[in-house]
Scaffold this active site. Structure first.
Site, PDB file in Angstrom:
ATOM      1  N   GLU A 192      46.960  34.799  41.944  1.00  0.00           N
ATOM      2  CA  GLU A 192      46.230  34.495  40.707  1.00  0.00           C
ATOM      3  C   GLU A 192      44.724  34.484  40.881  1.00  0.00           C
ATOM      4  O   GLU A 192      43.998  34.677  39.895  1.00  0.00           O
ATOM      5  CB  GLU A 192      46.696  33.138  40.161  1.00  0.00           C
ATOM      6  CG  GLU A 192      46.092  32.781  38.824  1.00  0.00           C
ATOM      7  CD  GLU A 192      46.612  31.470  38.257  1.00  0.00           C
ATOM      8  OE1 GLU A 192      46.218  31.135  37.137  1.00  0.00           O
ATOM      9  OE2 GLU A 192      47.409  30.795  38.933  1.00  0.00           O
ATOM     10  N   HIS A 218      53.334  31.072  39.969  1.00  0.00           N
ATOM     11  CA  HIS A 218      52.048  31.738  39.853  1.00  0.00           C
ATOM     12  C   HIS A 218      51.823  32.475  41.171  1.00  0.00           C
ATOM     13  O   HIS A 218      52.025  31.897  42.243  1.00  0.00           O
ATOM     14  CB  HIS A 218      50.927  30.731  39.632  1.00  0.00           C
ATOM     15  CG  HIS A 218      51.091  29.889  38.392  1.00  0.00           C
ATOM     16  ND1 HIS A 218      51.952  28.807  38.344  1.00  0.00           N
ATOM     17  CD2 HIS A 218      50.500  29.970  37.181  1.00  0.00           C
ATOM     18  CE1 HIS A 218      51.880  28.258  37.144  1.00  0.00           C
ATOM     19  NE2 HIS A 218      51.024  28.946  36.414  1.00  0.00           N
ATOM     20  N   GLU A 240      58.311  23.038  36.909  1.00  0.00           N
ATOM     21  CA  GLU A 240      57.453  23.409  38.023  1.00  0.00           C
ATOM     22  C   GLU A 240      57.275  22.285  39.033  1.00  0.00           C
ATOM     23  O   GLU A 240      56.916  21.166  38.681  1.00  0.00           O
ATOM     24  CB  GLU A 240      56.084  23.817  37.466  1.00  0.00           C
ATOM     25  CG  GLU A 240      55.092  24.290  38.491  1.00  0.00           C
ATOM     26  CD  GLU A 240      53.771  24.628  37.844  1.00  0.00           C
ATOM     27  OE1 GLU A 240      53.515  25.830  37.639  1.00  0.00           O
ATOM     28  OE2 GLU A 240      52.999  23.694  37.515  1.00  0.00           O
ATOM     29  N   HIS A 286      54.978  26.108  41.839  1.00  0.00           N
ATOM     30  CA  HIS A 286      53.664  26.355  41.262  1.00  0.00           C
ATOM     31  C   HIS A 286      53.049  27.620  41.847  1.00  0.00           C
ATOM     32  O   HIS A 286      52.742  28.566  41.116  1.00  0.00           O
ATOM     33  CB  HIS A 286      52.729  25.155  41.478  1.00  0.00           C
ATOM     34  CG  HIS A 286      51.357  25.415  40.967  1.00  0.00           C
ATOM     35  ND1 HIS A 286      50.319  25.778  41.799  1.00  0.00           N
ATOM     36  CD2 HIS A 286      50.840  25.392  39.710  1.00  0.00           C
ATOM     37  CE1 HIS A 286      49.221  25.964  41.081  1.00  0.00           C
ATOM     38  NE2 HIS A 286      49.517  25.733  39.808  1.00  0.00           N
ATOM     39  N   HIS A 340      52.237  27.384  28.960  1.00  0.00           N
ATOM     40  CA  HIS A 340      52.340  25.962  29.330  1.00  0.00           C
ATOM     41  C   HIS A 340      52.156  25.153  28.047  1.00  0.00           C
ATOM     42  O   HIS A 340      51.044  24.720  27.725  1.00  0.00           O
ATOM     43  CB  HIS A 340      51.249  25.563  30.328  1.00  0.00           C
ATOM     44  CG  HIS A 340      51.266  26.286  31.633  1.00  0.00           C
ATOM     45  ND1 HIS A 340      51.653  25.686  32.806  1.00  0.00           N
ATOM     46  CD2 HIS A 340      50.911  27.543  31.956  1.00  0.00           C
ATOM     47  CE1 HIS A 340      51.535  26.544  33.811  1.00  0.00           C
ATOM     48  NE2 HIS A 340      51.079  27.689  33.314  1.00  0.00           N
TER      49      HIS A 340
END
Length: 393
Positions: free
Chosen positions: A203, A200, A141, A177, A62
């Site tokens: 996570e 993601h 995103e 996301h 990022h």
């Protein structure tokens, strides 16, 4: 031009001692050892006794969060860290945000990285990325838990990509996301459009608990964000199984983290052709767990490596994450780890001309200097002592 180094690591083939790499018009034309009669003619450029290898691929980072370096404490766990990131957004002048992103991009471009999978919400640093020489897949995103806003979010994302995309080294695609921050309606829209390109996934334990029963720290976070009114029937599935049920596990999906994925999840990821990106230092800092790398590989999952952001990792040098994986899983062959950080990452980002040194490949190369000829070049690169620099050709 012929590049000469103490060792050449082609990736996928054995290391070459006293190696030579011929480059013409930015492409590799020949690879071999000194004295090989097949070596083409050309001026010799001596790099030294170190290791020449393909440039690394940071498959999940990022860049736009680089301004948060040292500003988001991770000791409290995943949800408090997320809250600190959300709270910091908009409090820093855009000039500072862009300056930090430019510095991070320059560091990558000089430090042996050839390509990045860069997650972005704003697309504000695209000019710096395009000017850097790095190859990039920018993953724009989207997130939004209220289904009433799903269409506006989706159409806004498409409009921003249309306004910013252009031919060249940098391409842009839509990403989600995460399963617990993207409403089923928004995910449905992205799936219908052929995506998402990345997300993601699995996570944190908080994500697992929320999808299992709707409670826990993530549900409380959504309530604090004013989203307690959104109806959600917990599916009682793992994050990987839930993403599959929503149609989001498609061939080529880039799934970051997967630290909370189990055996059945690994088989599902492999079956759907998902690329899994491991970010071990970020995961350790946030206390969310360690992905089961040997089991992922045994299941046949295509695994690559990323750093995540400077908001959760100490550097954007993906080699540092490869070293961390080597120390955590010494059973995994060094050549496998290096392939994860090069060819596998390039394949995940849709850049098959990167990640190996072979005729026809783009000559995006990195060099690890050494004062002496090391006995094992793979062990040296994974020792934690090697520092890569980009080789301009």
């Amino acid at each position: 031009m012929i590049l000469a180094a103490g060792w050449v690591l082609p990736i996928g083939l054995p290391p070459i001692r006293d190696g030579r790499v011929a480059v013409e018009a930015g492409r590799v034309t020949w690879v071999g050892a000194a004295g090989d009669p097949a070596m083409p003619p050309g001026p010799l450029r001596e790099l030294g006794r170190g290791v020449l290898m393909p440039g690394l691929v940071n498959a999940h980072c990022h860049l736009e969060l680089s301004y948060l370096e040292g500003k988001t404490p991770s000791a409290g766990g995943f949800v408090p860290w997320i809250e600190s990131v959300v709270a910091a957004r908009g409090t820093v002048p855009d000039e500072e945000v862009q300056a930090a992103a430019r510095a991070a991009i320059l560091h990558l471009a000089r430090g042996g990285t050839a390509a990045v999978g860069d997650v972005s919400n704003t697309l504000g640093h695209l000019p710096a990325l395009r000017a850097s020489g790095l190859r990039a897949l920018v993953l724009h995103e989207l997130l939004g838990w209220d289904p009433d806003g799903a269409m506006a979010i989706f159409e806004g994302g498409l409009a921003r990509i249309a306004a910013h995309d252009a031919p060249g080294r940098v391409s842009i695609r839509l990403a989600a996301h995460a399963p617990h921050s993207v409403s089923p309606r928004l995910m449905e829209l992205m799936v219908a459009g052929g995506g998402p390109a990345a997300m993601h996934l699995a996570e944190s334990p908080d994500e697992v608990a929320f999808l299992r029963d709707g409670n826990g720290a993530w549900g409380a976070f959504l309530a604090r964000r004013g989203l307690a009114h959104v109806a959600f029937e917990p599916p009682g599935l793992s994050p990987v199984a839930y993403a599959a049920a929503r149609g989001a596990l498609h061939p080529g999906l880039i799934a970051a983290h997967c630290v909370q994925a189990g055996g059945a999840d690994h088989a599902l990821l492999a079956d759907r052709g998902v690329h899994v990106v491991l970010c071990p230092r970020s995961n350790a800092n946030l206390g969310v767990g360690m992905a089961a790398l040997p089991e992922l590989l045994e299941a046949g999952v295509d695994v690559c490596v990323g750093t995540d952001s400077l908001a959760s990792a100490p550097t954007l040098d993906v080699l540092d994450d490869v070293v961390a994986l080597h120390r955590a899983f010494p059973i995994v062959a060094p050549g496998t780890l290096l392939r994860m950080a090069t060819a596998n990452g390039a394949r995940a980002l849709g850049m098959p001309d990167l990640g190996a040194i072979a005729p026809g490949m783009t000559a995006a190369l990195a060099y690890a200097p050494s004062a002496r000829l090391v006995p094992d070049p793979e062990a040296y690169v994974l020792s934690g002592q090697a520092r890569l620099r980009t080789i301009a050709v």
